[in-house]
Design a protein around this motif. Structure first.
Motif, PDB file in Angstrom:
ATOM      1  N   PHE A 108      42.258  18.073  58.351  1.00 58.69           N
ATOM      2  CA  PHE A 108      42.918  18.625  59.541  1.00 58.69           C
ATOM      3  C   PHE A 108      42.330  17.974  60.789  1.00 58.69           C
ATOM      4  CE2 PHE A 108      43.150  22.090  56.388  1.00 58.69           C
ATOM      5  CZ  PHE A 108      44.519  22.307  56.392  1.00 58.69           C
ATOM      6  N   ARG A 109      43.173  17.886  61.817  1.00 59.53           N
ATOM      7  CA  ARG A 109      42.647  17.350  63.090  1.00 59.53           C
ATOM      8  C   ARG A 109      41.740  18.392  63.757  1.00 59.53           C
ATOM      9  NH1 ARG A 109      47.888  15.835  63.676  1.00 59.53           N
ATOM     10  NH2 ARG A 109      48.234  17.551  65.120  1.00 59.53           N
ATOM     11  N   GLY A 110      42.162  19.649  63.690  1.00 56.43           N
ATOM     12  CA  GLY A 110      41.387  20.719  64.328  1.00 56.43           C
ATOM     13  C   GLY A 110      40.220  21.193  63.463  1.00 56.43           C
ATOM     14  N   ASP A 111      39.301  21.913  64.095  1.00 54.36           N
ATOM     15  CA  ASP A 111      38.122  22.412  63.389  1.00 54.36           C
ATOM     16  C   ASP A 111      38.450  23.748  62.702  1.00 54.36           C
ATOM     17  OD1 ASP A 111      35.722  23.260  62.483  1.00 54.36           O
ATOM     18  OD2 ASP A 111      34.688  23.228  64.433  1.00 54.36           O
ATOM     19  N   PRO A 112      38.375  23.780  61.349  1.00 53.32           N
ATOM     20  CA  PRO A 112      38.666  25.042  60.655  1.00 53.32           C
ATOM     21  C   PRO A 112      37.734  26.178  61.080  1.00 53.32           C
ATOM     22  CG  PRO A 112      38.610  23.213  59.122  1.00 53.32           C
ATOM     23  CD  PRO A 112      38.093  22.696  60.425  1.00 53.32           C
ATOM     24  N   GLY A 113      36.577  25.805  61.679  1.00 55.08           N
ATOM     25  CA  GLY A 113      35.632  26.824  62.149  1.00 55.08           C
ATOM     26  C   GLY A 113      36.222  27.641  63.297  1.00 55.08           C
ATOM     27  N   ASN A 114      37.195  27.068  64.016  1.00 58.84           N
ATOM     28  CA  ASN A 114      37.809  27.769  65.158  1.00 58.84           C
ATOM     29  C   ASN A 114      39.115  28.466  64.781  1.00 58.84           C
ATOM     30  OD1 ASN A 114      35.752  26.783  66.744  1.00 58.84           O
ATOM     31  ND2 ASN A 114      36.896  24.917  67.246  1.00 58.84           N
ATOM     32  N   GLY A 115      39.379  28.603  63.527  1.00 59.32           N
ATOM     33  CA  GLY A 115      40.609  29.262  63.099  1.00 59.32           C
ATOM     34  C   GLY A 115      40.450  29.776  61.677  1.00 59.32           C
ATOM     35  N   THR A 116      41.573  30.044  61.025  1.00 58.34           N
ATOM     36  CA  THR A 116      41.482  30.485  59.627  1.00 58.34           C
ATOM     37  C   THR A 116      42.334  29.568  58.740  1.00 58.34           C
ATOM     38  OG1 THR A 116      43.273  32.029  60.074  1.00 58.34           O
ATOM     39  CG2 THR A 116      41.052  32.946  60.038  1.00 58.34           C
ATOM     40  N   LEU A 117      41.838  29.399  57.527  1.00 60.29           N
ATOM     41  CA  LEU A 117      42.572  28.573  56.562  1.00 60.29           C
ATOM     42  C   LEU A 117      43.355  29.490  55.628  1.00 60.29           C
ATOM     43  CD1 LEU A 117      39.848  25.928  55.613  1.00 60.29           C
ATOM     44  CD2 LEU A 117      42.047  25.457  56.705  1.00 60.29           C
ATOM     45  N   GLU A 118      44.639  29.195  55.467  1.00 62.61           N
ATOM     46  CA  GLU A 118      45.471  30.006  54.573  1.00 62.61           C
ATOM     47  C   GLU A 118      46.048  29.115  53.480  1.00 62.61           C
ATOM     48  OE1 GLU A 118      48.440  31.773  57.019  1.00 62.61           O
ATOM     49  OE2 GLU A 118      47.010  33.054  58.080  1.00 62.61           O
ATOM     50  N   THR A 119      46.135  29.638  52.265  1.00 67.34           N
ATOM     51  CA  THR A 119      46.738  28.842  51.183  1.00 67.34           C
ATOM     52  C   THR A 119      48.079  29.440  50.790  1.00 67.34           C
ATOM     53  OG1 THR A 119      45.636  30.144  49.505  1.00 67.34           O
ATOM     54  CG2 THR A 119      44.517  28.149  50.218  1.00 67.34           C
ATOM     55  N   GLY A 120      48.953  28.572  50.320  1.00 64.97           N
ATOM     56  CA  GLY A 120      50.271  29.007  49.856  1.00 64.97           C
ATOM     57  C   GLY A 120      51.339  28.578  50.807  1.00 64.97           C
ATOM     58  N   PRO A 121      52.598  28.456  50.408  1.00 58.59           N
ATOM     59  CA  PRO A 121      53.026  28.754  49.041  1.00 58.59           C
ATOM     60  C   PRO A 121      52.639  27.649  48.039  1.00 58.59           C
ATOM     61  CG  PRO A 121      54.853  27.960  50.369  1.00 58.59           C
ATOM     62  CD  PRO A 121      53.682  28.039  51.276  1.00 58.59           C
ATOM     63  N   VAL A 122      52.616  28.026  46.772  1.00 54.92           N
ATOM     64  CA  VAL A 122      52.334  27.096  45.688  1.00 54.92           C
ATOM     65  C   VAL A 122      53.617  26.897  44.892  1.00 54.92           C
ATOM     66  CG1 VAL A 122      50.941  26.714  43.623  1.00 54.92           C
ATOM     67  CG2 VAL A 122      49.953  27.914  45.569  1.00 54.92           C
ATOM     68  N   VAL A 123      54.011  25.645  44.717  1.00 55.71           N
ATOM     69  CA  VAL A 123      55.270  25.359  44.003  1.00 55.71           C
ATOM     70  C   VAL A 123      54.966  24.504  42.789  1.00 55.71           C
ATOM     71  CG1 VAL A 123      57.584  24.376  44.241  1.00 55.71           C
ATOM     72  CG2 VAL A 123      56.445  25.327  46.241  1.00 55.71           C
ATOM     73  N   TYR A 124      55.552  24.823  41.643  1.00 53.16           N
ATOM     74  CA  TYR A 124      55.335  23.997  40.446  1.00 53.16           C
ATOM     75  C   TYR A 124      56.440  24.238  39.435  1.00 53.16           C
ATOM     76  CZ  TYR A 124      53.219  28.456  39.076  1.00 53.16           C
ATOM     77  OH  TYR A 124      52.979  29.782  38.860  1.00 53.16           O
ATOM     78  N   ALA A 125      56.510  23.300  38.497  1.00 50.70           N
ATOM     79  CA  ALA A 125      57.495  23.442  37.412  1.00 50.70           C
ATOM     80  C   ALA A 125      56.721  23.479  36.096  1.00 50.70           C
ATOM     81  CB  ALA A 125      58.446  22.258  37.430  1.00 50.70           C
ATOM     82  N   SER A 126      57.390  23.884  35.033  1.00 53.00           N
ATOM     83  CA  SER A 126      56.750  23.845  33.718  1.00 53.00           C
ATOM     84  C   SER A 126      57.534  22.861  32.856  1.00 53.00           C
ATOM     85  CB  SER A 126      56.778  25.234  33.100  1.00 53.00           C
ATOM     86  OG  SER A 126      55.928  25.264  31.986  1.00 53.00           O
ATOM     87  N   PRO A 127      56.857  21.826  32.324  1.00 55.00           N
ATOM     88  CA  PRO A 127      57.595  20.793  31.595  1.00 55.00           C
ATOM     89  C   PRO A 127      58.243  21.325  30.317  1.00 55.00           C
ATOM     90  CG  PRO A 127      55.241  20.437  31.371  1.00 55.00           C
ATOM     91  CD  PRO A 127      55.419  21.587  32.317  1.00 55.00           C
TER      92      PRO A 127
END
Lengths: 127, 258
Positions: A108-127
């Motif tokens: 990231f360009r910005g400092d994660p220390g000055n904000g919050t990191l969020e995960t998602g959405p997660v996308v995937y398929a099943s072969p």
């Protein structure tokens, strides 16, 4: 009429090792075939400690698949939410086998220390 | 071992095969292992070894070759950085097993065809290979050739894309090539093993070889999960497309693997 077995010590050793490997592989596969369930991929994302690099901040990402099926074409979106801006990074993984993990990094360009990191959405398929 | 690598190196360098190692479920890996062992038993029984070889020696040699296949596969995959610490056992073992099978057949064929000494004698001296033996040798040849192509994405693309007319053309080409190799080439053993006295005999031999090739293609495609969740048209398409290399392997196998 069959002839008698003619094998030297080396051949018997190779046979012994071969037999051991084949039996061990068989035993493991049979155990897995019996015990492995059929639950779909279950993706868990874990973020590591950010580190400053030349052009921003690097965040280690570990993605786990706790399910019984392989996840294919997996995309994990990680967002840095700061007061004034919002940055989004996507980590793509071709295959994530069952009960396995893959590691990657997002920057990231910005400092994660000055904000919050969020995960998602997660996308995937099943072969 | 050199023979094993000679025949299976394309597989070791193919991404789709690395992935097949962990997309293939344990029951299918077991089926893959069992099929390979049966092929090894068949090959060692009908070719490569001395004709008076007993079943005990056939089993011992097959286990030896399977073990060597597993060992070589693990070594090469580790050297190429495809397996290593940090990966789950499932993933490591899956990759090793998938690669090991073709290496094992390669080791067996390599020992018989490229090796010296007693094994070099092959079945020279025997007058006749039974019909079952011919089928096994054809099957080994088909697997050896088709297994290198089966896991690739291209087979799926071709199988789904080709029009029925083009698939018929592929069938005719496969069939003609089989007939050419079996009956019109001067391949080693052609005169001795598959000599047909009439057109009917020639057709019969070619049809049987092509059927073996198609069956081997379908089985390999199933093992690699290429037939899962696709329609009948695509299943037939893929089988016919893979049938071309498989029929080349099956016909050459009947002659050269003796």
């Amino acid at each position: 009429m069959t002839r008698a077995l003619k094998k030297n010590a080396l051949e018997w050793t190779v046979f012994g090792i071969g037999l051991l490997l084949v039996l061990a592989t068989l035993a493991y596969l049979i155990r897995e075939a019996v015990t492995t369930g059929s639950s779909p991929p279950e993706i868990v994302v874990q973020l590591g400690t950010p580190r400053q690099v030349t052009h921003g901040f690097q965040v280690p990402v570990t993605v786990f698949n706790r399910g019984d099926k392989v996840a294919e074409h997996l995309s994990v979106v990680i967002t840095l939410v700061a007061k004034t801006e919002r940055e989004e990074a996507v980590l793509n993984i071709a295959f994530l086998p069952r009960q396995s993990k893959r590691e990657g990094w997002v920057t990231f360009r910005g400092d994660p220390g000055n904000g919050t990191l969020e995960t998602g959405p997660v996308v995937y398929a099943s072969p | 071992m050199a023979g094993g690598l000679l025949f299976s190196l394309p597989l070791l360098y193919t991404g789709e095969v690395w992935w097949a190692g962990f997309t293939m479920e344990p029951p299918r890996q077991l089926a893959y292992l069992a099929t390979t062992f049966l092929l090894l038993l068949g090959y060692n029984r009908y070719a490569g070894l001395h004709p008076d070889t007993g079943w005990t020696e056939v089993v011992i040699d097959s286990v030896e070759e399977l073990g060597l296949g597993l060992l070589l596969s693990a070594f090469i995959l580790y050297t190429l950085g495809r397996i290593g610490p940090g990966q789950h056992v499932d993933e490591i073992l899956g990759s090793i097993v998938v690669q090991a099978m073709t290496i094992a057949i390669g080791v067996s064929v390599g020992t018989a065809q490229l090796g010296g000494g007693e094994a070099d004698a092959g079945m020279v001296g025997t007058d006749k290979v039974t019909f079952g033996g011919e089928l096994v040798l054809g099957c080994c040849g088909a697997v050896l050739f088709a297994a290198n192509v089966a896991p690739t994405e291209e087979v799926v693309v071709l199988g789904a894309d080709l029009s029925p007319l083009r698939l018929i053309a592929v069938t005719l080409i496969s069939f003609s090539l089989s007939a050419l190799i079996l009956h019109y080439s001067d391949f080693r053993g052609a005169d001795r093993w598959v000599r047909a006295d009439s057109l009917g005999g020639m057709l019969r031999g070619t049809i049987v070889t092509y059927v073996v090739a198609l069956a081997a293609s379908a089985a390999i495609l199933w093992l690699f999960g290429r037939l899962d969740g696709v329609g009948l048209t695509t299943i037939v398409g893929q089988t016919v497309v893979l049938g071309l290399p498989a029929s080349l392997g099956a016909s050459a196998g009947r002659l050269l693997l003796q």
